[in-house]
Design an enzyme around this catalytic site. Structure first.
Site, PDB file in Angstrom:
ATOM      1  N   CYS A   1      -6.731  -1.215   0.407  1.00  0.00           N
ATOM      2  CA  CYS A   1      -6.041  -0.377  -0.581  1.00  0.00           C
ATOM      3  C   CYS A   1      -6.829   0.902  -0.807  1.00  0.00           C
ATOM      4  O   CYS A   1      -8.053   0.852  -0.940  1.00  0.00           O
ATOM      5  CB  CYS A   1      -5.911  -1.154  -1.891  1.00  0.00           C
ATOM      6  SG  CYS A   1      -5.038  -0.272  -3.187  1.00  0.00           S
TER       7      CYS A   1
ATOM      8  N   HIS B   1       2.764  -5.189  -1.622  1.00  0.00           N
ATOM      9  CA  HIS B   1       1.487  -4.584  -2.021  1.00  0.00           C
ATOM     10  C   HIS B   1       1.743  -3.283  -2.789  1.00  0.00           C
ATOM     11  O   HIS B   1       1.192  -3.087  -3.874  1.00  0.00           O
ATOM     12  CB  HIS B   1       0.625  -4.310  -0.783  1.00  0.00           C
ATOM     13  CG  HIS B   1      -0.645  -3.569  -1.072  1.00  0.00           C
ATOM     14  ND1 HIS B   1      -1.895  -4.082  -0.807  1.00  0.00           N
ATOM     15  CD2 HIS B   1      -0.859  -2.341  -1.628  1.00  0.00           C
ATOM     16  CE1 HIS B   1      -2.808  -3.207  -1.194  1.00  0.00           C
ATOM     17  NE2 HIS B   1      -2.211  -2.129  -1.683  1.00  0.00           N
ATOM     18  N   GLU B   2       2.573  -2.411  -2.218  1.00  0.00           N
ATOM     19  CA  GLU B   2       2.806  -1.105  -2.854  1.00  0.00           C
ATOM     20  C   GLU B   2       3.518  -1.254  -4.193  1.00  0.00           C
ATOM     21  O   GLU B   2       3.153  -0.610  -5.174  1.00  0.00           O
ATOM     22  CB  GLU B   2       3.646  -0.204  -1.949  1.00  0.00           C
ATOM     23  CG  GLU B   2       2.909   0.547  -0.870  1.00  0.00           C
ATOM     24  CD  GLU B   2       1.479   0.901  -1.145  1.00  0.00           C
ATOM     25  OE1 GLU B   2       1.175   1.465  -2.211  1.00  0.00           O
ATOM     26  OE2 GLU B   2       0.641   0.597  -0.294  1.00  0.00           O
TER      27      GLU B   2
HETATM   28 ZN    ZN Z   1      -2.821  -0.395  -2.787  1.00  0.00          ZN
END
Ligand code: ZN
Length: 177
Positions: A101, A143-144
């Protein structure tokens, strides 16, 4: 414009982002935000970025997964802005990936997520869209979109021995594959 990335510890990453109205999405300031997200994602080499990662508490994330991405995935997605997205899980089966990330630089962690989902979201013209996705792209989207709800991938790591610095990941995990 390239913006600095907010990193782990910045409270903006833990906020639930405000949903956007049609009027806001069609405004000049939103056009600027879309450009800032795209410029920043490309500059820092991400495959996705969410507004809070550049300090904006609004419910929009950008994902672009080219056919030759650094994760080696065969699936691709043209640059797509997900506005006010909602995820529905379609299958009990999950898959594990070593996620990274931009907001947690230098680390990789092993996370399992559902691998078949449906995303309902609004596009740049505020038209509602539905996208069904499987596999790695489903993982990237989760995830986003987690960023829009104050969540980070590290929250999903069940076994903290599977959290690693990038260099050690490359030396000890990738070399085992
Ligand atoms: Zn991220």
């Amino acid at each position: 414009m390239i913006k600095p990335i907010c990193r782990l510890g910045n409270p903006v990453l833990r906020k639930i982002c405000k949903e956007l109205t049609k009027q806001e999405v069609l405004s000049d300031s939103f056009t600027q935000l879309k450009q800032d997200l795209k410029d920043s994602m490309k500059h820092y080499g991400g495959i996705g970025i969410a507004a809070p990662q550049i300090g904006i508490e609004l419910n929009v994330a950008l994902i672009e997964l080219g056919p030759t991405n650094r994760y080696g995935a065969e699936i691709s997605l043209p640059a797509t802005y997900f506005i006010n997205p909602k995820i529905k899980v379609l299958s009990d089966s999950s898959e594990g990936n070593w996620e990274g990330c931009l907001s947690v630089p230098g680390l990789r962690g092993y996370v399992e997520r559902p691998n078949h989902i449906e995303v309902t979201y609004f596009d740049e013209l505020f038209i509602e869209r539905i996208l069904e996705v499987k596999g790695f792209l489903a993982v990237v989207i989760q995830h986003e979109l987690d960023h829009l709800y104050g969540k980070l991938y590290i929250d999903h790591i069940k076994d903290l021995s599977l959290l690693s610095f990038q260099e050690e990941f490359e030396a000890f995990v990738l070399s085992q594959k």
